[in-house]
Design a protein around this motif. Structure first.
Motif, PDB file in Angstrom:
ATOM      1  N   GLY A 146       0.850  -1.179   0.000  1.00  0.00           N
ATOM      2  CA  GLY A 146       0.000   0.000   0.000  1.00  0.00           C
ATOM      3  C   GLY A 146       0.881   1.222   0.000  1.00  0.00           C
ATOM      4  N   ARG A 147       0.271   2.380  -0.220  1.00  0.00           N
ATOM      5  CA  ARG A 147       1.065   3.595  -0.066  1.00  0.00           C
ATOM      6  C   ARG A 147       0.970   4.114   1.368  1.00  0.00           C
ATOM      7  NH1 ARG A 147      -0.429   7.789  -2.496  1.00  0.00           N
ATOM      8  NH2 ARG A 147      -2.459   7.015  -3.166  1.00  0.00           N
ATOM      9  N   PHE A 148      -0.100   3.780   2.063  1.00  0.00           N
ATOM     10  CA  PHE A 148      -0.253   4.147   3.474  1.00  0.00           C
ATOM     11  C   PHE A 148      -0.045   5.649   3.691  1.00  0.00           C
ATOM     12  CE2 PHE A 148       1.431  -0.321   3.426  1.00  0.00           C
ATOM     13  CZ  PHE A 148       0.238  -0.929   3.737  1.00  0.00           C
ATOM     14  N   GLN A 149      -0.811   6.431   2.925  1.00  0.00           N
ATOM     15  CA  GLN A 149      -0.709   7.901   2.986  1.00  0.00           C
ATOM     16  C   GLN A 149      -1.979   8.499   3.581  1.00  0.00           C
ATOM     17  OE1 GLN A 149       1.828   9.762   2.578  1.00  0.00           O
ATOM     18  NE2 GLN A 149       3.135   9.106   0.876  1.00  0.00           N
ATOM     19  N   PRO A 150      -2.234   8.446   4.854  1.00  0.00           N
ATOM     20  CA  PRO A 150      -1.432   7.754   5.871  1.00  0.00           C
ATOM     21  C   PRO A 150      -1.975   6.339   6.103  1.00  0.00           C
ATOM     22  CG  PRO A 150      -3.124   9.061   6.946  1.00  0.00           C
ATOM     23  CD  PRO A 150      -3.322   9.227   5.456  1.00  0.00           C
ATOM     24  N   TYR A 151      -1.360   5.626   7.026  1.00  0.00           N
ATOM     25  CA  TYR A 151      -1.857   4.334   7.506  1.00  0.00           C
ATOM     26  C   TYR A 151      -3.128   4.606   8.318  1.00  0.00           C
ATOM     27  CZ  TYR A 151      -1.893  -0.222   9.844  1.00  0.00           C
ATOM     28  OH  TYR A 151      -2.237  -1.468  10.303  1.00  0.00           O
ATOM     29  N   HIS A 152      -4.282   4.038   7.872  1.00  0.00           N
ATOM     30  CA  HIS A 152      -5.548   4.400   8.519  1.00  0.00           C
ATOM     31  C   HIS A 152      -6.309   3.167   9.036  1.00  0.00           C
ATOM     32  CE1 HIS A 152      -7.430   3.078   4.816  1.00  0.00           C
ATOM     33  NE2 HIS A 152      -6.893   4.044   4.099  1.00  0.00           N
ATOM     34  N   GLN A 153      -7.474   3.408   9.593  1.00  0.00           N
ATOM     35  CA  GLN A 153      -8.252   2.318  10.205  1.00  0.00           C
ATOM     36  C   GLN A 153      -8.600   1.226   9.200  1.00  0.00           C
ATOM     37  OE1 GLN A 153      -8.392   2.033  13.214  1.00  0.00           O
ATOM     38  NE2 GLN A 153      -8.654   4.003  14.274  1.00  0.00           N
ATOM     39  N   GLY A 177      10.012   7.309   5.542  1.00  0.00           N
ATOM     40  CA  GLY A 177      10.388   7.153   6.941  1.00  0.00           C
ATOM     41  C   GLY A 177       9.239   7.462   7.895  1.00  0.00           C
ATOM     42  N   GLU A 178       8.478   8.484   7.562  1.00  0.00           N
ATOM     43  CA  GLU A 178       7.327   8.836   8.406  1.00  0.00           C
ATOM     44  C   GLU A 178       6.285   7.709   8.377  1.00  0.00           C
ATOM     45  OE1 GLU A 178       7.888  13.653   7.620  1.00  0.00           O
ATOM     46  OE2 GLU A 178       6.367  12.522   6.512  1.00  0.00           O
ATOM     47  N   ARG A 179       6.119   7.094   7.230  1.00  0.00           N
ATOM     48  CA  ARG A 179       5.166   5.991   7.136  1.00  0.00           C
ATOM     49  C   ARG A 179       5.655   4.737   7.861  1.00  0.00           C
ATOM     50  NH1 ARG A 179       4.327   6.004   0.875  1.00  0.00           N
ATOM     51  NH2 ARG A 179       6.034   7.526   0.794  1.00  0.00           N
ATOM     52  N   ILE A 180       6.970   4.522   7.872  1.00  0.00           N
ATOM     53  CA  ILE A 180       7.506   3.424   8.695  1.00  0.00           C
ATOM     54  C   ILE A 180       7.111   3.647  10.160  1.00  0.00           C
ATOM     55  CG2 ILE A 180       9.627   2.394   9.626  1.00  0.00           C
ATOM     56  CD1 ILE A 180      10.966   2.949   6.940  1.00  0.00           C
ATOM     57  N   MET A 181       7.288   4.883  10.611  1.00  0.00           N
ATOM     58  CA  MET A 181       6.919   5.219  11.993  1.00  0.00           C
ATOM     59  C   MET A 181       5.452   4.911  12.269  1.00  0.00           C
ATOM     60  SD  MET A 181       9.348   6.286  13.846  1.00  0.00           S
ATOM     61  CE  MET A 181       8.407   7.038  15.178  1.00  0.00           C
ATOM     62  N   MET A 182       4.573   5.402  11.376  1.00  0.00           N
ATOM     63  CA  MET A 182       3.136   5.196  11.575  1.00  0.00           C
ATOM     64  C   MET A 182       2.812   3.720  11.737  1.00  0.00           C
ATOM     65  SD  MET A 182       1.561   7.650   8.625  1.00  0.00           S
ATOM     66  CE  MET A 182       1.970   9.399   8.535  1.00  0.00           C
ATOM     67  N   ILE A 183       3.312   2.919  10.822  1.00  0.00           N
ATOM     68  CA  ILE A 183       2.980   1.499  10.797  1.00  0.00           C
ATOM     69  C   ILE A 183       3.553   0.792  12.013  1.00  0.00           C
ATOM     70  CG2 ILE A 183       3.456  -0.658   9.554  1.00  0.00           C
ATOM     71  CD1 ILE A 183       3.277   1.072   6.939  1.00  0.00           C
ATOM     72  N   THR A 184       4.817   1.073  12.298  1.00  0.00           N
ATOM     73  CA  THR A 184       5.457   0.379  13.417  1.00  0.00           C
ATOM     74  C   THR A 184       4.771   0.702  14.731  1.00  0.00           C
ATOM     75  OG1 THR A 184       7.535   0.514  12.197  1.00  0.00           O
ATOM     76  CG2 THR A 184       7.679  -0.074  14.524  1.00  0.00           C
ATOM     77  N   LYS A 185       4.481   1.977  14.934  1.00  0.00           N
ATOM     78  CA  LYS A 185       3.841   2.378  16.191  1.00  0.00           C
ATOM     79  C   LYS A 185       2.407   1.829  16.275  1.00  0.00           C
ATOM     80  CE  LYS A 185       7.321   4.861  17.711  1.00  0.00           C
ATOM     81  NZ  LYS A 185       8.257   4.181  18.658  1.00  0.00           N
TER      82      LYS A 185
END
Lengths: 174, 174, 174, 174, 174, 174
Positions: free
Chosen positions: C8-15, C51-59
């Motif tokens: 996915g692009r996860f822009q952003p990672y959502h519900q 990098g910001e999306r890595i953060m979103m997903i990991t957290k």
């Protein structure tokens, strides 16, 4: 009106380049200095950025009686399109100056006049010599025009090349 | 000494750009004009090569009392490294001039001062207008400085844009 | 041991993404989340960096009972090699999850099992919705997991997307 | 909260890297391991893919008491934008760890704190040593954490490096 | 001996192309068919790979009394070097055939003879038509030479274009 | 029907390649000759363009009783996607021919049958030998099929390689 084109990496722009420009100045009305490998920097072989080299050339030529252009040329890594790439990034030119056999060949195959220069051959001074002196801590300032020396200092260039020159590292992953 | 940076595509360099430069000239000692999308040409949106645009800018600014640099900036297609790319290709600068929201944002995130300009907003003149007139065969010469008009003629620019503008073709494979 | 791959692009990672992951979690032991267009950022369509999306997903996944990997995948712009590109950047996987018809086709032609999901279709929630709310100043926080909301705030993401969203500008040269 | 960044090619991730990580673990709360030249593989110098190296690192660090991220970083081949490239692909970090002089220089010019480490210098163990043993058929397993040994076996890594190591071939066209 | 060059995307090679080739065959001894956007595939606009299009062309021309070459040309995305790129990838040619205004312009600026063709204009048949019929499930086979139909079937081409044509998705990250 | 694939740089196509093709001809119905590093030219190592090499191969094979395809393959510089890249640019093939260990490995990992050949090993003739003779002014014509000799003369190939071979220069900026 005749416009010439002179390609080099100018790492840094030194007295040898400067004498060549002065010699060419007697043959043309305007001169483009194409800054090769403009996208490369921070290595022993290519310590200065394209922008830093624009500064060196522009400042060094401010008193030369010749209209000059300092044009960064990024690497394109395909010799067969290199001439077209150069032509698209540069003001039109009538004659190219080079003693580099590959450059001569590429311009000739494209039907562009190329002139060598006795000065080129007599030019014992090479960028390698200047860079090696910087790394070794030897005197190098006499080898470049004064404005170039100032640019090198402003960008902390000697410290940069000495630091990356500790090893033969060219990329962050070596 | 203050050096400014002004980015544009300059397709072509027109009176709107010229007034902005004159305005900036009162605030800085030197000005870099960054020529964006320097690697793009021969389309309706980007008719002129990077080298042709260097010519336009340099000739148009010859009588402006300001040290200027015309620096082609190739597209890098990654917004996150665009500021570093610009900085590496340009002489150092202290302040950037732009009203483009993305450019403003990118410079701000990199901690670089950005100044907008009332002139930018009043500037009804846009490159699109000049190019559309060229394609339509309408008068366009008044919209650009005289030296730019001469460059456009020298490179047969009107005929070029009209020819590629027959269709909405942007690449040889459309 | 079964490892899945979810692109996915996860822009952003959502519900919506989050419910899909929870659904997949019942079928696999480990899951790679491939972050597509990882090199794109600072546009309305792709506001956040890789990098910001890595953060979103990991957290967001820290409390999910599943071994997960967040892997940025840069665009390669050649569909025919895309599967090999993904495979070389990701831990090995046994099954891919997608309802994107092109992704399904590319994996199938490469002989890799692809599973769609009813959840995908029910998923009215789309990244576009989240981004449009951010630009418009509407409530968006409920659409994403709490840790994603915090990452968006830390990187000043709402202000970023609103600023670049003032126009339909996607590159610094528009 | 402090997050560190440690760049390497990790070809493969070995005991030397592992000790460095353990040392860094005492100084930071989270650590990003940036996998350099992530797009290179199947050569003697870079035998393992980016994805395989993610596996090695993640499995090796599963019991280390530190939040870690394994992030592939593709080569960008322009030192002047390398720091921005790394920053865009990685979670934000406060301090970089490296003894590579070029990396140190690039981070310092970007204003990012860099820390070296006595451990780095004492580290006689180098990736070269591990790879040479693999090619020569000597014992190498003791030089890497156990989970890395398992990954190497799963991907048939020793046979791969021995096969491509028969010659000094780096590309399919040599 | 005269050698011609005919550029197209050939997605797929159809009866319109075929009639043009037969027309050109009366003017030249050999003909290069340059396959544009050779690196693009698996989209509605570019469904077939470069290799699949080589097959179509070679098989369709096996009985045409003309020496032909099917040469894939990858996109280079810089109009100013496109002619050099084509020339470097193709056997030398004396005349180019095209009615695409941009292609005509680029070849003319490079000093290469370009010939249009009445056939081109009469050619109501376009690749778009063929592809739309494939997506819609309408008859398309009559629009292409028989060997092309066989190639399309061999590569499961209709199913491919229908599958990726469900949406307007062009990349795996849409 | 069996189709084979034989990769080489063919700088130039010489008698050693020719004997290999003749040997393969006994095992397959059709043969694709993949021209590696097709985008490289005008260096000592890669003197001839992709298009010139297409000419050499096509002309040399005109009397060989085998359906052949000469397909330029541009460098992609990522070993992990190289097989997919080759497959997308080539007509489908059933078996690859190579003694290059990296090529063998890459095809094997992709599940494609690879056959070596005793001929390859006996083949003392190498491209290096032909190119060194050209540079040195020694006889080279006997080492290549007659049509290749003619192509070399037509493109002024000996003079080209001698000129660029004066030095070890590989790019215009060396």
């Amino acid at each position: 009106m005749t416009r010439g084109f002179y390609i080099g990496r100018f790492q840094p722009y030194h007295q040898g380049h400067h004498r060549v420009v002065q010699e060419i100045a007697e043959e043309v009305d305007e001169l483009v200095l194409g800054i090769g490998s403009a996208d490369q920097s921070h290595s022993v072989r290519n310590p200065f950025t394209g922008g830093e080299r624009i500064m060196m050339i522009t400042k060094a030529l401010v008193d030369v009686d010749l209209v000059t252009y300092a044009v960064p040329i990024e690497d394109i890594n395909r010799n067969a399109v290199w001439v077209s790439h150069v032509q698209s990034m540069s003001p039109n030119f009538d004659v190219a100056y080079s003693n580099n056999p590959l450059v001569v060949r590429l311009f000739e195959e494209a039907g562009i006049e190329v002139r060598g220069s006795p000065m080129f051959d007599r030019e014992v001074l090479r960028g390698t010599e200047v860079r090696e002196r910087m790394v070794a801590g030897d005197d190098w300032a006499d080898l470049v025009p004064d404005p170039v020396e100032r640019v090198v200092h402003e960008v902390d260039g000697v410290e940069r090349i000495r630091q990356v020159g500790d090893t033969d590292i060219d990329s962050p992953n070596d």
